[in-house]
Design a protein around this motif. Sequence first.
Motif, short mmCIF file in Angstrom:
data_model
loop_
_atom_site.label_atom_id
_atom_site.label_comp_id
_atom_site.label_asym_id
_atom_site.label_seq_id
_atom_site.Cartn_x
_atom_site.Cartn_y
_atom_site.Cartn_z
N THR A 20 119.04 5.69 -3.82
CA THR A 20 120.46 5.92 -4.11
C THR A 20 121.31 5.56 -2.91
O THR A 20 122.36 4.92 -3.04
CB THR A 20 120.71 7.38 -4.50
N ILE A 21 120.86 5.95 -1.73
CA ILE A 21 121.62 5.63 -0.51
C ILE A 21 121.71 4.12 -0.32
O ILE A 21 122.78 3.57 -0.07
CB ILE A 21 120.97 6.31 0.72
N LYS A 22 120.58 3.43 -0.46
CA LYS A 22 120.57 1.97 -0.30
C LYS A 22 121.51 1.30 -1.29
O LYS A 22 122.30 0.43 -0.93
CB LYS A 22 119.15 1.42 -0.50
N ASP A 23 121.39 1.68 -2.56
CA ASP A 23 122.22 1.06 -3.61
C ASP A 23 123.70 1.32 -3.39
O ASP A 23 124.53 0.44 -3.56
CB ASP A 23 121.81 1.57 -5.00
N THR A 24 124.04 2.54 -3.01
CA THR A 24 125.44 2.92 -2.84
C THR A 24 126.07 2.21 -1.65
O THR A 24 127.21 1.74 -1.73
CB THR A 24 125.57 4.44 -2.65
N PHE A 25 125.35 2.12 -0.55
CA PHE A 25 125.95 1.60 0.67
C PHE A 25 125.82 0.09 0.84
O PHE A 25 126.09 -0.44 1.90
CB PHE A 25 125.43 2.36 1.88
N ARG A 26 125.46 -0.58 -0.20
CA ARG A 26 125.53 -2.05 -0.17
C ARG A 26 126.99 -2.49 -0.15
O ARG A 26 127.32 -3.57 0.28
CB ARG A 26 124.81 -2.64 -1.37
N SER A 27 127.84 -1.61 -0.65
CA SER A 27 129.27 -1.88 -0.65
C SER A 27 129.92 -1.06 0.47
O SER A 27 130.08 0.15 0.36
CB SER A 27 129.87 -1.48 -2.01
N SER A 28 130.30 -1.71 1.56
CA SER A 28 130.79 -1.01 2.75
C SER A 28 132.13 -0.28 2.53
O SER A 28 132.47 0.60 3.29
CB SER A 28 130.92 -1.98 3.92
N GLU A 29 132.86 -0.61 1.47
CA GLU A 29 134.13 0.09 1.22
C GLU A 29 133.91 1.57 0.88
O GLU A 29 134.81 2.38 0.99
CB GLU A 29 134.92 -0.49 0.04
N LEU A 30 132.73 1.91 0.46
CA LEU A 30 132.44 3.28 0.02
C LEU A 30 132.11 4.23 1.16
O LEU A 30 132.12 5.44 0.98
CB LEU A 30 131.28 3.27 -0.98
N TYR A 31 131.78 3.72 2.32
CA TYR A 31 131.34 4.56 3.43
C TYR A 31 132.24 5.75 3.70
O TYR A 31 131.78 6.86 3.87
CB TYR A 31 131.24 3.75 4.73
N SER A 32 133.51 5.53 3.76
CA SER A 32 134.42 6.61 4.17
C SER A 32 134.83 7.54 3.02
O SER A 32 135.47 8.55 3.26
CB SER A 32 135.67 6.01 4.82
N PHE A 33 134.44 7.23 1.80
CA PHE A 33 134.86 8.04 0.66
C PHE A 33 133.79 8.97 0.11
O PHE A 33 134.09 9.94 -0.55
CB PHE A 33 135.33 7.13 -0.49
N LEU A 34 132.54 8.66 0.36
CA LEU A 34 131.46 9.42 -0.27
C LEU A 34 130.81 10.41 0.69
O LEU A 34 130.71 10.16 1.88
CB LEU A 34 130.38 8.46 -0.77
N VAL A 35 130.40 11.52 0.13
CA VAL A 35 129.61 12.51 0.87
C VAL A 35 128.33 12.76 0.07
O VAL A 35 128.19 12.31 -1.06
CB VAL A 35 130.39 13.83 1.10
N ALA A 36 127.40 13.50 0.65
CA ALA A 36 126.09 13.71 0.03
C ALA A 36 126.18 14.25 -1.39
O ALA A 36 125.45 13.81 -2.28
CB ALA A 36 125.25 14.65 0.89
N VAL A 37 127.10 15.16 -1.63
CA VAL A 37 127.21 15.76 -2.96
C VAL A 37 127.58 14.72 -4.03
O VAL A 37 127.22 14.86 -5.19
CB VAL A 37 128.20 16.96 -2.95
N ASP A 38 128.24 13.64 -3.63
CA ASP A 38 128.58 12.57 -4.57
C ASP A 38 127.35 11.78 -5.00
O ASP A 38 127.34 11.19 -6.08
CB ASP A 38 129.58 11.60 -3.93
N LEU A 39 126.35 11.75 -4.17
CA LEU A 39 125.17 10.93 -4.43
C LEU A 39 123.97 11.72 -4.95
O LEU A 39 123.01 11.14 -5.41
CB LEU A 39 124.73 10.22 -3.13
N MET A 40 124.04 13.03 -4.86
CA MET A 40 122.87 13.84 -5.18
C MET A 40 122.61 13.97 -6.67
O MET A 40 123.49 13.77 -7.51
CB MET A 40 123.00 15.23 -4.57
N SER A 41 121.38 14.31 -6.97
CA SER A 41 120.98 14.67 -8.33
C SER A 41 120.27 16.01 -8.26
O SER A 41 119.90 16.48 -7.19
CB SER A 41 120.05 13.60 -8.91
N LYS A 42 120.12 16.64 -9.40
CA LYS A 42 119.45 17.94 -9.43
C LYS A 42 117.98 17.76 -9.03
O LYS A 42 117.35 16.78 -9.41
CB LYS A 42 119.51 18.56 -10.83
N PRO A 43 117.45 18.69 -8.26
CA PRO A 43 116.04 18.56 -7.87
C PRO A 43 115.13 18.72 -9.09
O PRO A 43 115.40 19.53 -9.97
CB PRO A 43 115.82 19.70 -6.89
N ILE A 44 114.08 17.92 -9.13
CA ILE A 44 113.13 17.97 -10.25
C ILE A 44 112.26 19.21 -10.14
O ILE A 44 111.96 19.88 -11.12
CB ILE A 44 112.25 16.71 -10.25
#
Length: 104
Positions: A20-44
Amino acid sequence: LYYPVVDSGKKLLGVVTIDTIKDTFRSSELYSFLVAVDLMSKPIAWISKDDSVFKAKQLFEKYSLDLLPVLDEKERVLGVIDRRAMRKLISRKLMELQKKTGGD
């Protein structure tokens, strides 16, 4: 591979995977807008600090996990169990037991 996301009290909120981190940060415009809670999923799955190694083994196999969060009674993260490290520990303990009992 994933990392636990916790609140200020160390309570488990979710997990963030490396993919998820790799896929999200391929676009450098997102760096300053996202925090961990935006990328997380519920633990299995997770395990209690008092659960057995057998239960951890079952969860690793059932969900094909490499890491398993360890929680206390208030669902705070105490750490993680690594599947490979657990296997090595079990193997080492079995070898020690065989040496003590004279088994081959």
